[in-house]
Design a protein around this motif. Structure first.
Motif, PDB file in Angstrom:
ATOM      1  N   ALA A   1       0.860  -1.198   0.000  1.00 52.75           N
ATOM      2  CA  ALA A   1       0.000   0.000   0.000  1.00 52.75           C
ATOM      3  C   ALA A   1       0.895   1.246   0.000  1.00 52.75           C
ATOM      4  O   ALA A   1       1.608   1.504   0.975  1.00 52.75           O
ATOM      5  CB  ALA A   1      -0.908  -0.012   1.222  1.00 52.75           C
TER       6      ALA A   1
ATOM      7  N   PRO B   1       0.267   4.515   0.266  1.00 61.22           N
ATOM      8  CA  PRO B   1       0.127   5.541   1.319  1.00 61.22           C
ATOM      9  C   PRO B   1       0.837   5.132   2.600  1.00 61.22           C
ATOM     10  O   PRO B   1       1.464   5.957   3.270  1.00 61.22           O
ATOM     11  CB  PRO B   1      -1.388   5.629   1.523  1.00 61.22           C
ATOM     12  N   LYS B   2       0.746   3.865   2.936  1.00 64.35           N
ATOM     13  CA  LYS B   2       1.427   3.390   4.136  1.00 64.35           C
ATOM     14  C   LYS B   2       2.936   3.473   3.934  1.00 64.35           C
ATOM     15  O   LYS B   2       3.677   3.929   4.814  1.00 64.35           O
ATOM     16  CB  LYS B   2       1.005   1.948   4.444  1.00 64.35           C
TER      17      LYS B   2
ATOM     18  N   ALA C   1       4.124   7.080   4.250  1.00 67.50           N
ATOM     19  CA  ALA C   1       4.166   7.589   5.624  1.00 67.50           C
ATOM     20  C   ALA C   1       5.367   7.015   6.379  1.00 67.50           C
ATOM     21  O   ALA C   1       6.085   7.732   7.075  1.00 67.50           O
ATOM     22  CB  ALA C   1       2.866   7.243   6.343  1.00 67.50           C
ATOM     23  N   ILE C   2       5.584   5.726   6.235  1.00 61.11           N
ATOM     24  CA  ILE C   2       6.684   5.078   6.964  1.00 61.11           C
ATOM     25  C   ILE C   2       8.035   5.523   6.416  1.00 61.11           C
ATOM     26  O   ILE C   2       8.947   5.876   7.171  1.00 61.11           O
ATOM     27  CB  ILE C   2       6.535   3.541   6.892  1.00 61.11           C
TER      28      ILE C   2
END
Lengths: 511, 511
Positions: free
Chosen positions: B144, B146-147, B150-151
């Motif tokens: 994913a 978006p994940k 962010a990470i």
């Protein structure tokens, strides 16, 4: 400084308080209890008098009846009488709240206050040359009260900021400086055992420029310090004098026996070092040929009591462990120091298996960090290093049981330490009858807000400036055991938002 | 994210700069050079073109002639063309100044970007169960974007804040997420080696839900990632693709051999794991009976090159060390990870004695800390634990030579790491021709101002609020070696005030 010039802190009356939020503490060595939506009532003496669960909604509970039962003023809004402290916060939607919990204050069972400025300075030295190169010159210089005041103020301020609510301090040989340390602990509100270093031997352990001349002088000086503590805090509400024969090589049998006598007479604790380093052990053997072991030296000369704190014990043998257990003395495990000074890896599981009481010590400045949390972390790491060995070791499978878990190192840092300093009835956990020595831990807001496990969908994230946050990153999907583990392994003083001792707020982070 | 949407950072031209102050770097493994009142000239490409000593007064020096010799505009006040950065500050009386110095950026030779959210989470697991319990599920979820965004944003932000200017990253098996990691490194200005994890074996090492289907697919995916890096940064100014066979049990011989071929063809580095854990080694022996050792697996299948980074190497034997030396591969020593996962204590002195190149890796999240400084500290501690053994060990006196000093662990963190990632001609120290990848370290103001060694006299001290200061306390009497040691043992990201890569400011602490 005399007691009359102390700040109002130690004399002020405190309010009755109710704390609400998540409480984490160690019920047993292996059982970390995590209580959510809980109310803890602390009376005007700083004693926990009631613990209640919320109504399960997480919302505010009507406390009037509970307050009434305690005989407290039922008007909870009455100014100044009672206030409610909410330790956890949530946004309106219950998300994005700051992750906070209350934890018992840390107990540092072994720290040398005058050595604080040397934190991180040890080069490649080991115990005996480290003492002569780094330690004795600095300690000797604390005969100057302005220097002692500056250093002691800083070490108390720092250790409080790390959540240390109780510290077993070694001071120096100087009476006035030692008394100043006691004054400053009282003034700043830290629970402390304060000991003047006793060191009268001419064995070579003590430098000529920094030692007691003889046992009689050492005892007189020590009694002066005890009197001072009795004078400023007669009920030992915060300050307890502790008899401090530095370590066997620095003390004559006569001095140790006399200190043991005072301990018995006045019901006082004792602190000393034991079996830190192999050369030291060999030396003790030569200095005390009449004794069966290092432990036996202290036993023979009346210093091995149920209130004795033995720092290090890295290399003690089976017979010594049995004797320590029989006497009920405690062990101050100082993993950061033992690593730094190449002393060796203490076998904590082995000690626990033999029924010994074990707590954690920072051993500043043999240990480079004044943080008990850092000591807990290193205790975990060292236990794993010892279990696995080196690339040259034989296969050591099966030693995995020796590794210390997160609950276990937190137990050592709190309840274990409480036993070691002889205060297990007062501090170390959250129970009715115990004293509110506590810290509020904040881990910041979760970085993500996951909706229905759908990472492909609209994802709310907020990019947080690193400078503004603490060292721990909570992403939002961690369970509470994981949050606590993240704190243990990456947390530091930035996460320690507030600290209380005896119910009094003694540190608050300003950022 | 495509390269067209990148921020201006990686495209902006930078100014010519002159830095002034104290510079600390490792000339050799044991020689920490400390240069005071020094000027470092950095051109518009981020390259150090001149290094000058001050005139000895510590006061400003007339630089017009020096600037002219470089062909730079001699008007040093010309807006925007050249500016002078003063890295050390002093009060008018030369006291109470903030203690600051420039240090080379850290090089993290081994870090798994997608595992960052698991920092501190490993329970009592060891390598093989840790992979299945904690690691693979998290990595798989980074399909994913978006994940992943962010990470990856967070791990780059965090490592930059710890002074990491170069990182050798493992990503996941996913092409798009891996390319996103490269984009984000470029955008945020971190030098990076970015590798898609190759893992095609059905040996049981790779879970069914997270693996490449076959060698062909694995190669195709890898080539896509290489192309992307070549596209966004054709000259490898910041981003270098790196071939990443995860570890022998997760790769088929066919895949490893093909990756070795690409490495040769395109002159690319390789990264993998070796000999981390005893069970893993035993398993490799069973999986590759045709090979003489774990090292021989990589050698036989073309992955042991002069540009190979081998993570861990805790349990390698003499023959393996000799082979690694012959091939010129480097070792990423990951002490925090090895402690946490009970892998064992790597013998760094033993490796150095055998001529191996050694750098430091955080190995997030096997290692719980993203800080190379923390890895350096733990490298020192572990070396001392290994040298001293446990209380149950035989006398290990004489192993003190195995302990790693402050200069040595800082060397591993900078110049040693530069060799391991194959960039020793560009980064790791301050010399003309090297690139300005650097950090400005601030240790705050000294707590005391000692006048003429007279502690009994009027003593100036200022009590500093703990919340407002970093973790290191400088008292004012430390020499520079001691200041550096205090930073190594008690410092953290609060001391990393500014970070530059390729001459560009990529992190600045806001507090």
């Amino acid at each position: 400084m005399t007691s009359s010039s102390l700040s109002p802190l130690e004399k002020s009356t405190i309010k009755r308080q109710i704390f609400h939020g998540t409480f984490v503490h160690c019920k047993t060595l292996t059982d970390l209890e995590i209580l959510h939506d809980t109310y803890v009532f602390v009376d005007e003496h700083g004693v926990i008098v009631k613990i209640l669960s919320g109504d399960g909604t997480g919302g505010p509970r009507d406390l009037r009846e509970d307050v009434g039962e305690l005989g407290w003023d039922t008007d909870v809004d009455d100014e100044g009488e009672i206030f409610e402290y909410v330790g956890s916060s949530k946004d309106e939607d219950g998300k994005h709240g700051e992750e906070r919990f209350f934890f018992p204050g840390f107990i540092d069972t072994h720290i040398h206050a005058p050595q604080y400025p040397n934190s991180g300075l040890f080069g490649s030295s080991t115990l005996l040359d480290w003492l002569n190169t780094y330690t004795f010159p600095l300690e000797a210089s604390l005969s100057a009260l302005p220097k002692a005041r500056a250093i002691y103020s800083r070490v108390i301020q720092r250790t409080l900021s790390h959540g240390t609510t109780t510290a077993a301090y070694y001071a120096t040989i100087h009476v006035e400086s030692t008394n100043l340390l006691a004054d400053l602990c009282l003034q700043k509100g830290q629970r402390a055992l304060v000991g003047r270093c006793c060191m009268d031997s001419d064995s070579g352990a003590n430098p000529d420029y920094y030692r007691d001349d003889n046992p009689t002088q050492s005892l007189e000086r020590t009694k002066n310090c005890i009197s001072h503590c009795e004078n400023i805090d007669p009920d030992r509400k915060l300050i307890t004098p502790i008899l401090t024969p530095r370590f066997a090589p620095s003390c004559t049998p006569q001095l140790m026996s006399s200190l043991g006598g005072i301990a018995r007479e006045k019901d006082l604790p004792i602190q000393t070092h034991i079996s830190e380093n192999r050369s030291e052990i060999q030396w003790v053997k030569e200095l005390f040929p009449e004794c069966d072991s290092y432990t036996d030296v202290y036993d023979k000369y009346s210093c091995l009591t149920s209130k004795t704190i033995l720092a290090h014990a890295v290399h003690i043998g089976e017979d010594e462990a049995a004797l320590i257990r029989e006497r009920g003395s405690g062990i101050a495990h100082c993993p950061v120091s033992n690593s730094a000074l190449t002393s060796g890896m203490a076998r904590v599981r082995w000690m626990i298996d033999r029924g010994l009481n074990v707590g954690l010590g920072t051993d500043v400045s043999g240990g480079f960090s004044a943080s008990v949390l850092a000591a807990a972390r290193e205790a975990s790491c060292v236990s794993r290093c010892a279990a696995a060995g080196t690339g040259a070791s034989e296969n050591t499978n099966g030693k995995e049981r020796d590794t210390l878990s997160v609950p276990e190192v937190l137990y050592l840092a709190t309840r274990g330490g409480a036993k070691v300093v002889g205060m297990e009835d007062k501090i170390g956990g959250f129970e009715v009858g115990k004293i509110w020595d506590a810290q509020l831990i904040g881990l910041g807001k979760p970085l993500m807000c996951r909706k229905e496990d759908d990472w492909e969908g609209q994802e709310e994230t907020h990019e947080v400036e690193v400078s503004q946050t603490g060292p721990v990153d909570i992403f939002g999907w961690e369970n509470w055991d994981e949050k606590v583990a993240k704190w243990v392994f990456n947390g530091d003083d930035r996460n320690t938002m507030k600290v209380w001792v005896n119910g009094r707020l003694v540190h608050q982070r300003k950022n």
